[in-house]
Design a protein around this motif. Structure first.
Motif, PDB file in Angstrom:
ATOM      1  N   LEU A 271      16.547  80.398 -29.154  1.00 29.11           N
ATOM      2  CA  LEU A 271      17.899  80.943 -29.242  1.00 29.11           C
ATOM      3  C   LEU A 271      18.452  80.730 -30.640  1.00 29.11           C
ATOM      4  CD1 LEU A 271      20.627  81.979 -28.035  1.00 29.11           C
ATOM      5  CD2 LEU A 271      21.138  79.590 -27.515  1.00 29.11           C
ATOM      6  N   PHE A 272      18.257  79.521 -31.151  1.00 31.24           N
ATOM      7  CA  PHE A 272      18.781  79.168 -32.467  1.00 31.24           C
ATOM      8  C   PHE A 272      18.156  80.052 -33.537  1.00 31.24           C
ATOM      9  CE2 PHE A 272      18.754  76.416 -36.268  1.00 31.24           C
ATOM     10  CZ  PHE A 272      20.108  76.209 -36.378  1.00 31.24           C
ATOM     11  N   LEU A 273      16.850  80.192 -33.471  1.00 31.92           N
ATOM     12  CA  LEU A 273      16.140  80.974 -34.468  1.00 31.92           C
ATOM     13  C   LEU A 273      16.567  82.441 -34.407  1.00 31.92           C
ATOM     14  CD1 LEU A 273      14.109  79.772 -36.413  1.00 31.92           C
ATOM     15  CD2 LEU A 273      12.315  80.883 -35.099  1.00 31.92           C
ATOM     16  N   ASP A 274      16.661  82.974 -33.209  1.00 31.93           N
ATOM     17  CA  ASP A 274      17.125  84.355 -33.057  1.00 31.93           C
ATOM     18  C   ASP A 274      18.523  84.515 -33.625  1.00 31.93           C
ATOM     19  OD1 ASP A 274      14.786  84.992 -31.853  1.00 31.93           O
ATOM     20  OD2 ASP A 274      15.561  84.946 -29.800  1.00 31.93           O
ATOM     21  N   SER A 275      19.382  83.540 -33.329  1.00 30.46           N
ATOM     22  CA  SER A 275      20.762  83.624 -33.799  1.00 30.46           C
ATOM     23  C   SER A 275      20.817  83.584 -35.318  1.00 30.46           C
ATOM     24  CB  SER A 275      21.598  82.479 -33.233  1.00 30.46           C
ATOM     25  OG  SER A 275      21.463  82.450 -31.843  1.00 30.46           O
ATOM     26  N   LEU A 276      19.928  82.797 -35.935  1.00 28.52           N
ATOM     27  CA  LEU A 276      19.867  82.780 -37.394  1.00 28.52           C
ATOM     28  C   LEU A 276      19.530  84.178 -37.894  1.00 28.52           C
ATOM     29  CD1 LEU A 276      17.960  79.527 -38.404  1.00 28.52           C
ATOM     30  CD2 LEU A 276      20.348  80.072 -38.844  1.00 28.52           C
ATOM     31  N   GLY A 277      18.579  84.841 -37.222  1.00 27.23           N
ATOM     32  CA  GLY A 277      18.157  86.173 -37.630  1.00 27.23           C
ATOM     33  C   GLY A 277      19.297  87.179 -37.549  1.00 27.23           C
ATOM     34  N   TYR A 278      20.197  86.993 -36.589  1.00 25.95           N
ATOM     35  CA  TYR A 278      21.306  87.915 -36.407  1.00 25.95           C
ATOM     36  C   TYR A 278      22.586  87.440 -37.100  1.00 25.95           C
ATOM     37  CZ  TYR A 278      18.788  90.607 -32.896  1.00 25.95           C
ATOM     38  OH  TYR A 278      17.890  91.392 -32.261  1.00 25.95           O
ATOM     39  N   ASN A 279      22.498  86.366 -37.850  1.00 29.44           N
ATOM     40  CA  ASN A 279      23.702  85.762 -38.421  1.00 29.44           C
ATOM     41  C   ASN A 279      24.736  85.481 -37.339  1.00 29.44           C
ATOM     42  OD1 ASN A 279      23.207  85.457 -41.191  1.00 29.44           O
ATOM     43  ND2 ASN A 279      23.324  87.685 -41.403  1.00 29.44           N
ATOM     44  N   ASP A 280      24.272  85.163 -36.164  1.00 28.88           N
ATOM     45  CA  ASP A 280      25.193  84.943 -35.046  1.00 28.88           C
ATOM     46  C   ASP A 280      25.752  83.550 -35.169  1.00 28.88           C
ATOM     47  OD1 ASP A 280      26.597  84.855 -32.764  1.00 28.88           O
ATOM     48  OD2 ASP A 280      24.960  85.511 -31.456  1.00 28.88           O
ATOM     49  N   TYR A 281      26.777  83.468 -36.015  1.00 29.67           N
ATOM     50  CA  TYR A 281      27.093  82.166 -36.518  1.00 29.67           C
ATOM     51  C   TYR A 281      27.858  81.265 -35.528  1.00 29.67           C
ATOM     52  CZ  TYR A 281      31.405  80.528 -38.367  1.00 29.67           C
ATOM     53  OH  TYR A 281      32.568  79.923 -38.506  1.00 29.67           O
ATOM     54  N   PRO A 282      28.635  81.804 -34.600  1.00 28.51           N
ATOM     55  CA  PRO A 282      29.208  80.908 -33.574  1.00 28.51           C
ATOM     56  C   PRO A 282      28.121  80.238 -32.728  1.00 28.51           C
ATOM     57  CG  PRO A 282      30.354  83.012 -33.588  1.00 28.51           C
ATOM     58  CD  PRO A 282      29.174  83.172 -34.483  1.00 28.51           C
ATOM     59  N   VAL A 283      27.067  81.000 -32.431  1.00 27.32           N
ATOM     60  CA  VAL A 283      25.988  80.403 -31.650  1.00 27.32           C
ATOM     61  C   VAL A 283      25.253  79.348 -32.477  1.00 27.32           C
ATOM     62  CG1 VAL A 283      23.844  80.838 -30.400  1.00 27.32           C
ATOM     63  CG2 VAL A 283      25.717  82.479 -30.251  1.00 27.32           C
ATOM     64  N   ILE A 284      25.014  79.664 -33.757  1.00 30.89           N
ATOM     65  CA  ILE A 284      24.345  78.697 -34.641  1.00 30.89           C
ATOM     66  C   ILE A 284      25.119  77.379 -34.635  1.00 30.89           C
ATOM     67  CG2 ILE A 284      23.691  78.194 -37.013  1.00 30.89           C
ATOM     68  CD1 ILE A 284      23.426  81.220 -37.454  1.00 30.89           C
ATOM     69  N   MET A 285      26.438  77.528 -34.867  1.00 29.52           N
ATOM     70  CA  MET A 285      27.300  76.342 -34.889  1.00 29.52           C
ATOM     71  C   MET A 285      27.252  75.631 -33.543  1.00 29.52           C
ATOM     72  SD  MET A 285      29.119  74.756 -36.845  1.00 29.52           S
ATOM     73  CE  MET A 285      29.928  73.239 -36.457  1.00 29.52           C
ATOM     74  N   GLY A 286      27.320  76.423 -32.475  1.00 25.90           N
ATOM     75  CA  GLY A 286      27.309  75.844 -31.135  1.00 25.90           C
ATOM     76  C   GLY A 286      26.043  75.062 -30.876  1.00 25.90           C
ATOM     77  N   VAL A 287      24.901  75.650 -31.238  1.00 27.29           N
ATOM     78  CA  VAL A 287      23.628  74.959 -30.987  1.00 27.29           C
ATOM     79  C   VAL A 287      23.555  73.677 -31.809  1.00 27.29           C
ATOM     80  CG1 VAL A 287      21.122  75.097 -31.179  1.00 27.29           C
ATOM     81  CG2 VAL A 287      22.400  77.057 -30.334  1.00 27.29           C
ATOM     82  N   LEU A 288      23.980  73.773 -33.087  1.00 29.70           N
ATOM     83  CA  LEU A 288      23.968  72.580 -33.940  1.00 29.70           C
ATOM     84  C   LEU A 288      24.765  71.452 -33.286  1.00 29.70           C
ATOM     85  CD1 LEU A 288      24.433  73.350 -37.730  1.00 29.70           C
ATOM     86  CD2 LEU A 288      22.528  72.233 -36.573  1.00 29.70           C
TER      87      LEU A 288
END
Ligand SMILES: Nc1ncnc2c1ncn2[C@@H]1O[C@H](COP(=O)(O)OP(=O)(O)O)[C@@H](O)[C@H]1O
Ligand code: SF4
Ligand SMILES: [Mg+2]
Lengths: 316, 296, 335
Positions: A271-288
């Protein structure tokens, strides 16, 4: 015990606060901040951007923004995914099961196997076996997890066809055995490094305990060799290992991300890697933030378990 | 001041003695010597190898795509564009080793300074810095690394910076723990009484006493940094093609795994060998610096 | 007068860098029921190795090797050095018990003291947990700890050093052994507690009739507890006799040296001259001096005599044995 738990809890809350500061800083480190991520969307005009900035409060001072973010974060509002507009928390929890499954089964393997190897190494110290285990562990620590996964796929999926090369279940099957079948390779691959670490620490922890006076006392009492080993040496040697298990959590999650990628395992890492690919930054932040909380919680539990296992700790 | 000077004189003859014993123990450490030999060979091949090979790493031989290793002039075979894998491997090695060593130097520097300050100024500053260190340790390193790499320009220099920025914590912890145990010792008190400045005490009195553990941690950090570069590059957020690194060589190896497994095997073996050598050396250094070493 | 243990020519060596390094040389003595034998000597003279050798608690061969005979007398004589480990285990704690110098670390921190006493009992006797607990309470009471029943559930770290040593004694006495080996049981304790523990051991010995091998580096406690005394130096017995004889007329200069280092003896009038310790150190077993091992530190040494082997262990009369080439002339000069 209660006071101990409360103290540890307070400590974790403080760390969580610092963690959120770091996370927030990193997110604003992105050149231009979050807004630049919106700017990447096709057909976004400057006027629209300003509107978004206004709506999201991105033109206010950073500390205010942070407090704002923190307060909604605390009440469980972690924002929405750019990709599909779903709440970040529910996106994360949708991938949680797969990661927990992987991490748990691989931990069982690495703790079981690592303890065994460590105990054998310590009880047969300086034997050929001990030397082999030492060198083997150091090499295992040096193998990139993802590469080990690739080699495993090549040998056991492509050549021997014993296990599937990826995914968590086969479409149309999804029986318990099917899950297990899919789980074997990724959890073994993820376990490799941890078996190595666990066995090294277990060996040295065992050696520390074997030399202690109370072990001599137990022998002088006429306690059987087996009972001395299990009831005294291993029992005491495992205490620092609980702390180690907590400390190893971040590494385990890093390994899980890589393993999930290689085995197309639908967990948090993917999920994190995919979100990085999409610049899906709320998810990136959320996963972090989620991983950090997971780690903190793991360490808190480890601390409490140590206090349960070691009566000396309870008094502090 | 004289007490401090005497103490340091005493400790310097002490460390000479220690040095020779340490060197002897290191040389007797079979794994460490194996590591030194391995990494020297690898480095040598990476530096000299590209000149010895008939092809350079960018030459495309479209007819020779997917040549298996040890065929014709291709030592390790070719990739999907018919480029010589050996040439790419050695060039990639230069990048990967350089990133590993540079990231180690930088993260050791950061970790040492933070650890020194945190250990020396106990109380508020120290506690705060160590809590900060702890909170950095809460993030799984690969997650943090990928986030930074995704937001920043992923060139070799940036990757080095990012790896260093996420790997300094261990050194910081080691140094601060050492410093805290040294802080109350006589020679520090003597230096304080004689009016030495904080900076002097930190860098001239305390730091020299912590080099041992720092060197061990630094060696192991090279190993970790090489692995981390491989991870992010494999995942596509590290060193970008056409510049090869051991990690990005593996990036699309997975898709040819069935037909050209050597594309995955060769760089992976290189990474494992390099990382193993640093881990061996680190282990040897730790045993050599520890008088109670127990390795057979 | 019943002999319970005979040690004959006990030799113990450790393996070090491929060679065997002898640490204990030809030690021989007997233990008698109800009597105490003291083993005295400076730190490093081989007292602990001797006692652990009797218990067979030294590292297994080839790391260490014991030769000679250790005979446990009962219906039949058992040579402890030739029986199996399984048989030895059944004797340990049951027939021969041992307590150690470090009460703070000798108990397992994660178990209650009740559990640790019960473990000793149940390792040898198939009795119910309840019976074992009752016995444990009895033992705690016997070693002079008040409120015994409540102590069962306390952990070692909740007790003082003296209390923990009492618990160690309770564990050792759990199965009423014929022999108790006490390796410097009071060294780590402060003086008042030390006296209490020694009183306790004396009382318990009177009650149970066990034989005691009491190890110490302090001549001060020897007079309080021992019937006979062995002085040990560099792994050898250098003086052996009735405690009064050894204390009143020490024949070996090393013994007199040790006695001069004890303040209590001075006030008791046994110690003339000023308080002083012996200069120098116990030699490393790897490089023992030739002849009398004590000669580099001895004030009576004569070169050409003291540094020439052998130095026999001679009977000076009434079973008072001494290993010194010049004991007669030293004795004459003193008179
Ligand atoms: N496990 C061991 N391995 C090697 N040498 C030992 C070991 N235990 C004791 N020694 C050596 O045996 C000698 C006697 O030690 P010890 O019996 O402990 O003396 P003490 O009279 O103080 O009890 C010492 O020189 C010590 O270094
Ligand atoms: S033999 Fe000589 S050196 Fe040894 S104790 Fe007697 S007088 Fe001293
Ligand atoms: Mg001793």
């Amino acid at each position: 015990m209660l006071r101990f738990t409360l103290y540890r809890l307070g400590h974790s809350v403080l760390l969580l606060f610092l963690v959120s500061l770091i996370g927030y800083t990193i997110l604003h480190l992105a050149p231009g901040g979050p807004l630049s991520q919106y700017a990447l969307s096709p057909g976004m005009s400057q006027a629209e951007l300003n509107q978004i900035a206004e709506r999201m409060g991105l033109n206010r001072p950073i500390p205010i923004q942070y407090l704002d973010w923190l307060s909604s974060f605390l009440v469980g509002d972690w924002g929405e995914s750019f990709r599909d507009g779903r709440a970040v928390l529910s996106v994360i929890s949708g991938h949680l099961f797969a990661t927990i499954l992987l991490v748990l089964s691989s931990s069982v393997i690495s703790i079981g196997l690592g303890t065994l190897v460590g105990v054998l190494g310590a009880t047969r110290r300086y034997s050929a076996w001990d030397y082999l285990a030492t060198v083997g562990a150091m090499i295992a620590l040096s193998i990139p997890t993802f590469w080990f996964g690739l080699v495993a796929i090549y040998v056991f999926a492509l050549r021997l066809d014993w296990f599937p090369s990826g995914n968590m279940y086969s479409i149309g099957d999804e029986s318990f055995l099917d899950y297990v079948h899919h789980l074997v390779m990724p959890s073994l691959v993820l376990a490799l490094v941890n078996v190595a670490i666990w066995s090294r620490y277990m060996r040295s922890s065992m050696l520390d305990v074997i030399g202690q006076d109370f072990v001599r006392t137990a022998k002088a009492k006429g306690v059987s060799g087996r009972r001395v080993l299990y009831g005294h040496v291993i029992r005491n040697a495992l205490i620092p290992m609980i702390t180690l298990a907590g400390i190893q959590l971040p590494m385990l999650l890093s390994g899980a991300l890589v393993t999930e990628t290689v085995f197309t395992w639908p967990g948090i890492g993917r999920l994190f890697l995919d979100s990085l690919g999409y610049n899906d930054y709320p998810v990136i932040m959320g996963v972090l933030m989620f991983t950090a909380i997971f780690v903190l919680l793991g360490n808190l539990i480890a601390d409490i378990l140590v206090a349960i296992a070691d009566p000396r700790v309870r008094l502090e | 001041m004289t007490a401090a000077v005497e103490q340091r004189a005493a400790s310097s003859t002490g460390s000479d003695w220690l040095k020779s014993r340490t060197v002897k123990r290191f040389i007797r450490h079979r794994l460490a010597i194996t590591g030194v030999i391995m990494i020297s060979l690898i480095t040598f091949m990476c530096v000299v190898g590209p000149w010895l090979l008939p092809y350079n790493m960018l030459e495309i031989h479209i007819r020779d795509r997917f040549t298996p290793p040890l065929t014709g002039d291709y030592l390790f075979g070719t990739d999907e564009m018919g480029r010589d894998l050996a040439a790419r491997l050695f060039m990639a090695g230069r990048i990967s080793l350089m990133v590993g060593v540079a990231a180690m130097l930088l993260s050791t520097l950061i970790g040492t300074v933070i650890g020194l300050v945190a250990g020396y100024f106990g109380k508020v500053t120290g506690t705060l810095l160590m809590r900060l260190t702890d909170s950095f340790l809460c993030f799984p390193q690969v997650f943090l690394l990928l986030t930074l790499a995704a937001f920043l320009q992923p060139n070799a220099f940036m990757i080095t910076l990012i790896i260093a920025a996420t790997s300094w914590m261990e050194v910081a912890r080691i140094v601060s723990a050492e410093i805290r145990s040294l802080r109350e010792r006589d020679f520090v008190t003597a230096a304080k009484i004689s009016g030495a400045s904080h900076t002097w005490i930190m860098f001239r009195e305390l730091l020299p006493n912590t080099v041992g553990p720092i060197i061990v941690a630094a060696t192991l950090t090279v190993a970790k940094a090489i692995l981390l570069e491989a991870y992010v590059s494999f995942l596509g957020y590290g060193i970008q093609p056409p510049l090869p690194s051991w990690g990005n060589m593996l990036n699309n190896a997975q898709q040819f795994l069935d037909t050209a497994p050597w594309l995955a095997i060769v760089p992976g073996v290189a990474i494992t060998a390099a990382v193993t050598s640093f881990n061996f050396i680190g282990d040897g250094l730790r045993d050599a610096l520890d008088a109670r070493s127990d390795m057979p | 007068m019943t002999r319970v243990l005979t040690v004959e020519n006990l030799n113990i060596g450790f393996r070090s860098e491929g060679r065997e390094l002898p640490v204990v040389h030809d030690v021989s003595f007997t233990l008698e029921a109800g009597k105490t034998l003291a083993l005295v000597g400076e730190s490093g003279s081989g007292k602990s190795v001797t006692s652990l050798g009797i218990m067979r608690l030294l590292p297994p061969p080839p790391q260490s090797r014991a030769r000679g005979k250790i005979i446990l007398h009962s219906d039949e004589d058992i040579d402890l050095l030739s029986i199996s480990e399984a048989r030895m285990r059944r004797l340990r704690g049951d027939r021969i018990a041992m307590i150690f110098q470090e009460p703070l670390t000798s108990l397992n921190p994660v178990y209650t003291i009740g559990d640790q006493i019960i473990e000793a009992i149940r390792s040898h006797r198939a009795i119910s947990a309840r019976k074992a607990r009752e016995r444990a309470v009895e033992l705690i009471d016997q070693v002079g700890i008040p409120d015994a029943a409540a102590r069962l559930t306390t952990y070692p770290h909740e007790l003082s050093g003296g209390m923990r040593q009492r618990i160690m004694i309770a564990i050792a006495l759990a199965l009423e052994p014929e022999i108790l080996i006490a390796d410097e049981p009071t060294t780590a304790l402060d003086v008042t507690v030390q006296a209490q523990i020694i009183d306790l051991l004396r009382r318990l010995q009177a009650e149970t009739g066990m034989a005691m091998l009491f190890i110490t580096h302090d001549f001060g406690v020897v007079a309080d507890i021992a019937d006979r005394t062995i002085v040990m130096y560099a792994g050898q017995m250098v003086e052996h006799g009735q405690t009064e004889a050894v204390l009143e007329t020490p024949l070996m200069p090393y013994t007199s040296g040790l006695m001069r280092a004890v303040p209590e003896l001075e006030t008791a009038g046994l110690n003339q001259g000023e308080l002083q310790s012996i200069e120098g150190f116990v030699p490393n077993p790897a490089s023992l001096p030739n002849g009398c091992a004590f000669h580099p530190r001895c004030t009576h040494t004569l070169s050409g005599i003291c540094d020439v082997p052998p130095v026999p262990f001679e009977d000076a009369g009434n079973g008072h044995l001494v290993r010194c080439k010049r004991w007669q002339s030293i004795l004459e000069n003193a008179e």
